[in-house]
Design an enzyme around this catalytic site. Structure first.
Site, mmCIF file in Angstrom:
data_model
loop_
_atom_site.group_PDB
_atom_site.id
_atom_site.type_symbol
_atom_site.label_atom_id
_atom_site.label_comp_id
_atom_site.label_asym_id
_atom_site.label_seq_id
_atom_site.Cartn_x
_atom_site.Cartn_y
_atom_site.Cartn_z
ATOM 1 N N LYS A 53 42.968 27.506 22.515
ATOM 2 C CA LYS A 53 42.057 27.701 23.416
ATOM 3 C C LYS A 53 40.371 27.421 22.832
ATOM 4 O O LYS A 53 39.650 26.866 23.473
ATOM 5 C CB LYS A 53 42.083 29.253 23.870
ATOM 6 C CG LYS A 53 42.979 29.870 24.802
ATOM 7 C CD LYS A 53 42.629 31.259 24.688
ATOM 8 C CE LYS A 53 44.293 31.518 25.754
ATOM 9 N NZ LYS A 53 44.503 33.217 25.824
ATOM 10 N N GLN A 97 42.346 38.473 23.269
ATOM 11 C CA GLN A 97 43.541 38.037 23.449
ATOM 12 C C GLN A 97 44.737 39.222 23.332
ATOM 13 O O GLN A 97 44.565 40.081 22.390
ATOM 14 C CB GLN A 97 43.727 37.089 22.054
ATOM 15 C CG GLN A 97 45.324 36.550 22.014
ATOM 16 C CD GLN A 97 45.646 35.600 23.284
ATOM 17 O OE1 GLN A 97 44.812 34.700 23.489
ATOM 18 N NE2 GLN A 97 46.846 35.719 23.735
ATOM 19 N N ASP A 120 39.085 35.858 32.349
ATOM 20 C CA ASP A 120 40.696 35.980 32.430
ATOM 21 C C ASP A 120 41.350 36.576 33.882
ATOM 22 O O ASP A 120 42.191 36.375 34.167
ATOM 23 C CB ASP A 120 41.223 37.011 31.619
ATOM 24 C CG ASP A 120 41.976 36.041 30.288
ATOM 25 O OD1 ASP A 120 42.205 34.954 30.216
ATOM 26 O OD2 ASP A 120 41.867 36.864 29.026
#
Ligand code: NAP
Length: 295
Positions: A53, A97, A120
């Site tokens: 990422k 994460q 997200d």
């Protein structure tokens, strides 16, 4: 019929090039989109996701603020870091994460992220807005699936879609996006799961199949209507002694047989996977534009 393979790597590369151009334009006005990245612990898979990422951010010109914290980081310290990022104007998106270590309440941390930086798309505020058909950060994998279909020329409006899987990160949100009265939707959607009585009967009707069960060979050729478009979200490890790692990745679809019936099909790997990070970049740039009053 032999299906055309949907090249997710290519679609992702095209979108990333567009995002890079947009970031370069924003920089002319001193706007640098920024992503705050938090990883707690040293899980190898999570480390490699986070590295991928951050690399994608760098390639697109997006600033990333890397925070790799020890596994014994307290929930209080993690929440304090999230709050600091919520108030940092250089950060437009916050990525925590998952999974987090067991001593940290995951939902508490996700709730602490400001909905305006929830790139997200996991915050209940964004989920609620998505369901209500309002503008929201859409979760990356389902949004990537919609983009893959659209960019492959698949007409969603009026299409008969069967989604296999009802998880909060794939099945439910993709089904929701597809039923919206908008250009990402207008489809007729059936959602199947382990209590579905006759999976094959449902899947056979589908013009578009989205397989997100996490089980190899869930979709076999006899279940697929001629000419269907097949999106395989599954990522499953199966033993393979010919590989150095001892395993290979397969999806949920019996790819070799199904590609002889479908019109379009995504491979695993190289289908949906590359789109997920791309949509994270997309949301981060959108967030920067919103923060600067550009949209
Ligand atoms: P999940 O939370 O395990 O959910 C799986 C869903 O599939 C559940 O709703 C389950 O039904 C249903 N299901 C399982 N076996 C089934 C069967 N035989 N028939 C019908 N339904 C069945 O998984 P997930 O997080 O949604 O992920 C699904 C797959 O996508 C996994 O392989 C994951 O690794 C992959 N994935 C890929 C990406 C990417 O970027 N490419 C991103 C996310 C996930 P119940 O609800 O009844 O249990």
């Amino acid at each position: 019929m032999t299906a055309k393979i949907i090249d997710g790597k290519q679609v992702a590369a095209d979108m990333r090039a567009e995002i890079k151009t947009e970031v370069a334009e924003l920089k002319k006005n001193d706007i640098v989109p920024g992503l705050g990245v938090i990883l707690v612990g040293a899980d190898p898979a999570s480390q490699s996701y986070v590295t991928a990422k951050e690399k994608a951010c760098e390639e697109a010109g997006i600033f990333s603020d890397d925070n790799r914290l020890p596994a014994d980081t307290s929930e209080t310290d993690l929440l304090a870091l999230v709050e600091k990022m919520n108030n940092d104007p250089k950060i437009n998106g916050i990525l925590v994460q998952l999974p987090l270590p067991k001593h940290i309440d995951e939902s508490k941390v996700l709730l602490a992220i400001s909905p305006s930086k929830d790139v997200d798309g996991f915050h209940p505020m964004n989920i609620g807005k998505m369901v209500a058909g309002e503008k929201a950060f859409l979760p990356c994998t389902p949004h990537g699936i919609i983009k893959l279909l659209q960019r492959s020329g698949v007409k969603l409006s009026g299409a008969e879609v069967v989604v296999v899987g009802r998880s909060n990160i794939v099945g439910k949100p993709v089904a929701n996006m597809l039923i919206q009265k908008s250009d990402t939707g207008n489809a007729t959607v059936t959602v199947c799961h382990t209590r579905t009585k006759n999976l094959a009967e449902h899947v056979k009707r589908a013009e578009i199949i989205i397989a997100a069960a996490g089980r190899p060979n869930t979709i076999t050729a006899d279940m697929v209507k001629d000419g269907a478009a097949v999106i395989d979200v599954g990522v499953n490890r199966i033993e393979d002694s010919t590989k150095k790692s001892g395993f290979r990745l397969v999806g949920d679809v019996d790819f070799d047989a199904v590609k002889e019936k479908a019109s379009l099909i995504t491979p695993v790997p190289g289908g949906v996977g590359p789109m997920t990070i791309t949509m994270l970049l997309y949301n981060t740039v959108e967030s920067a534009k919103i923060a600067n009053g550009l949209v």
